[in-house]
Design an enzyme around this catalytic site. Sequence first.
Site, mmCIF file in Angstrom:
data_model
loop_
_atom_site.group_PDB
_atom_site.id
_atom_site.type_symbol
_atom_site.label_atom_id
_atom_site.label_comp_id
_atom_site.label_asym_id
_atom_site.label_seq_id
_atom_site.Cartn_x
_atom_site.Cartn_y
_atom_site.Cartn_z
ATOM 1 N N SER A 132 -9.538 1.775 3.236
ATOM 2 C CA SER A 132 -8.680 2.493 2.307
ATOM 3 C C SER A 132 -7.666 1.612 1.594
ATOM 4 O O SER A 132 -7.021 2.059 0.646
ATOM 5 C CB SER A 132 -7.913 3.576 3.059
ATOM 6 O OG SER A 132 -7.032 2.981 4.021
ATOM 7 N N LYS A 159 0.863 -1.188 0.000
ATOM 8 C CA LYS A 159 0.000 0.000 0.000
ATOM 9 C C LYS A 159 0.898 1.236 0.000
ATOM 10 O O LYS A 159 1.906 1.257 0.713
ATOM 11 C CB LYS A 159 -0.889 -0.056 1.251
ATOM 12 C CG LYS A 159 -1.876 1.066 1.414
ATOM 13 C CD LYS A 159 -2.751 0.828 2.650
ATOM 14 C CE LYS A 159 -3.785 1.917 2.840
ATOM 15 N NZ LYS A 159 -4.703 1.632 3.982
ATOM 16 N N SER A 172 -9.957 -0.304 7.405
ATOM 17 C CA SER A 172 -9.353 -0.186 6.069
ATOM 18 C C SER A 172 -8.696 -1.449 5.529
ATOM 19 O O SER A 172 -8.303 -1.483 4.361
ATOM 20 C CB SER A 172 -8.323 0.949 6.058
ATOM 21 O OG SER A 172 -8.966 2.192 6.108
#
Lengths: 59, 462
Positions: free
Chosen positions: B152, B77, B176
Site C-alpha cells: 500500500s 505516507k 506494503s
Amino acid sequence: MAEPLSRVVFDAVMARAGIVLSDAEAEGIRAASAHVQRFAAAVRVPRPVGAEPATVFAP
Amino acid sequence: MSTPSIAEALKGFADKTLSPRELVHDCLDRAQRLNPVIHAFIRFTREAAMAAAAESEARWMAGTPMGPLDGIPIAHKDIYETAGVPTTGHSRVLLDNTPAEDAAVVRLWKQAGAISLGKLATHEFAWGGPSFDLPWPPARNPWDISRFTGGSSSGTGAAVAAGVILGGTGSDTGGSIRMPGALCGVAGIKPTYGLCSRVGVLPLASSLDTTGPMAWTVEDCALLLQAMAGHDPHDPSSADRPTPDVLTGLRDGVNGVRIGVIRHFHEVDMPVSPAMQGAIDAAIGALREAGATIGEATLPPLDAFNAAGWLILATEAFAAHEPWLRARFRDYGEFLRERLAVAATVSGADYIQAQRRRRELCAAVTGKMEQFDILLTAAAPGEARPIEQMTKWASFEGPNFTMPFNLTGQPGLVVNAGFSPANLPLGVQLIGRPFEDALVLRAGQTVEQALALGGRRPKLPV
C-alpha cells in the site's frame, strides 16, 4: 475452493456488523467469503487442545 | 539536477557543493510538475518545506547541522499523522482530519533534520487499492505509468523511484513496503516488529503493522532506519532494548554468512516469471561471490502463511474500522469497504486458530534460522502488472511472498536485482532474524553494489 457462506448466514453476519448492502453487493461479497472459508480451513491443522495462540502476553 | 542519494546529498551539504535549499526546491518543482502523471503526492507542503530548507542551509553553512538527515527532502505516507497537516489515509472518511501532533516517526525524522515535502498517496487506510473512486487517484509506476506501483505504500514507491524525494515512510502489514519497493525498483525495509514506533500511524492490523523506510539505495534505507528506530514507551508493541547500529557495519560484506534460499516459495508454491528467476539467481550469485554460503531452506508452504496472515489482517482491520463501517460505509472506496465486509465473516474462533497457526509457523521459521543467517526469496512474482488488472479480490486469490515475515515479525528488505524485458524492476527479498536488521541491510548492500543497477532510473517527462 471452499464454499462461500450461505446467504442466510451471510445476511446475519452483515446485520450484526451493521453493514447494509444491495443484493448485488451482497452476492459479490458473499462469493468472496469463500476465500475466508478456505483460509479458516487451512489454519485448522491437528494440534493439542492446549496449543497457545500467538497473542498470549505476560502481564 | 540528477537526484542524489541521501548519502551523496549529505556529503554535498558538508563540503558545500550542494545546497539544501536548491535540492528541496528542485525536488519540489519536479514533484509538482510530475504529479499529474504519477499521482505520488496527495498534498504538498511547499511553503513549510522551503522555510525549513533555508534554515537547514544556514546550519550547514555554519557547520552545525541539527541531525543526521539535515536538509534531506522526504515525504510521509498519508497514514502518518502530521501536526497541522491533514492526514487522511487517502480516504474520504478522514478528509477533515488534521492532527495536532506528529507521529513518533515523523517527529524523529524532523528532529534529525529531514524536510517533508508533503503527504504521499497510499492504498485507502493501507489496504484499499488501487482504487479510482477515492478523493485522489492511485499512484502510478514511474517505470511505466500504465502499471501498478504495488501497495500500500504506493506513493512512497513512486516518488522515490521518480527521484522527487530521497526517501519516505512506508508501512508494512502484509508486504506494503516490500511490494511497492520491488515493483518500483527502490529499496525498502520492513524492520523487525517492535523496532520502530507506530504511535500516530493509522492502524491496519496491530499485530502485523510495522513502520519503515523506503529509499533509492540500501544505504539510504539504513540512514533513515537509524533515525526512526528505538523504544517508544507509548507503543505497546515497541521492544524495550537498545537501538541497534545499522550503519557502522553496512559495508562489511557477507563473507561466511549463511544464506538459505526458500526455493519452494518461488519455484513451487507461487512460481515466478523467468525474468524474476533470473533476478533471484543474480542476487544469489552476488552473495556467493562475496563469500556467503548458499543453501536451500524449506519452510511450511506459502499458502499456510497466507491463510493465517490474511485471517489475522482482515479481522484486526475490521475491528479497527468497525465503528466507521457502521456509520460511514459509503464513504469508503469500493475495494476497501467490500474487503472489510468480507472481513466481518471471520469468526472469533477463526481468528484464534489463525493465531495458533501463527505460533506454529513462527516456531518453524525460528528453527530454520539456526541453520541460516539470511533467507532469500522473491518479493513479487514478476514485473508490475497493468494497473487495471488489479482486482478487488486479487490479494486473496494467490499467496504473496511477503506475508510470512509479517507473521514472524522478522526484518525483510527488498532490493532491486534486475529488470524484465519490458524494462520493469524486479526485487528480491532478504530476511533476517528478529533485531538483526543490520545484517539484512549488509546483505542487501552487497547485492546492490555487486549488481550495480542503481544508475538506471525511470525515463520521465521532467
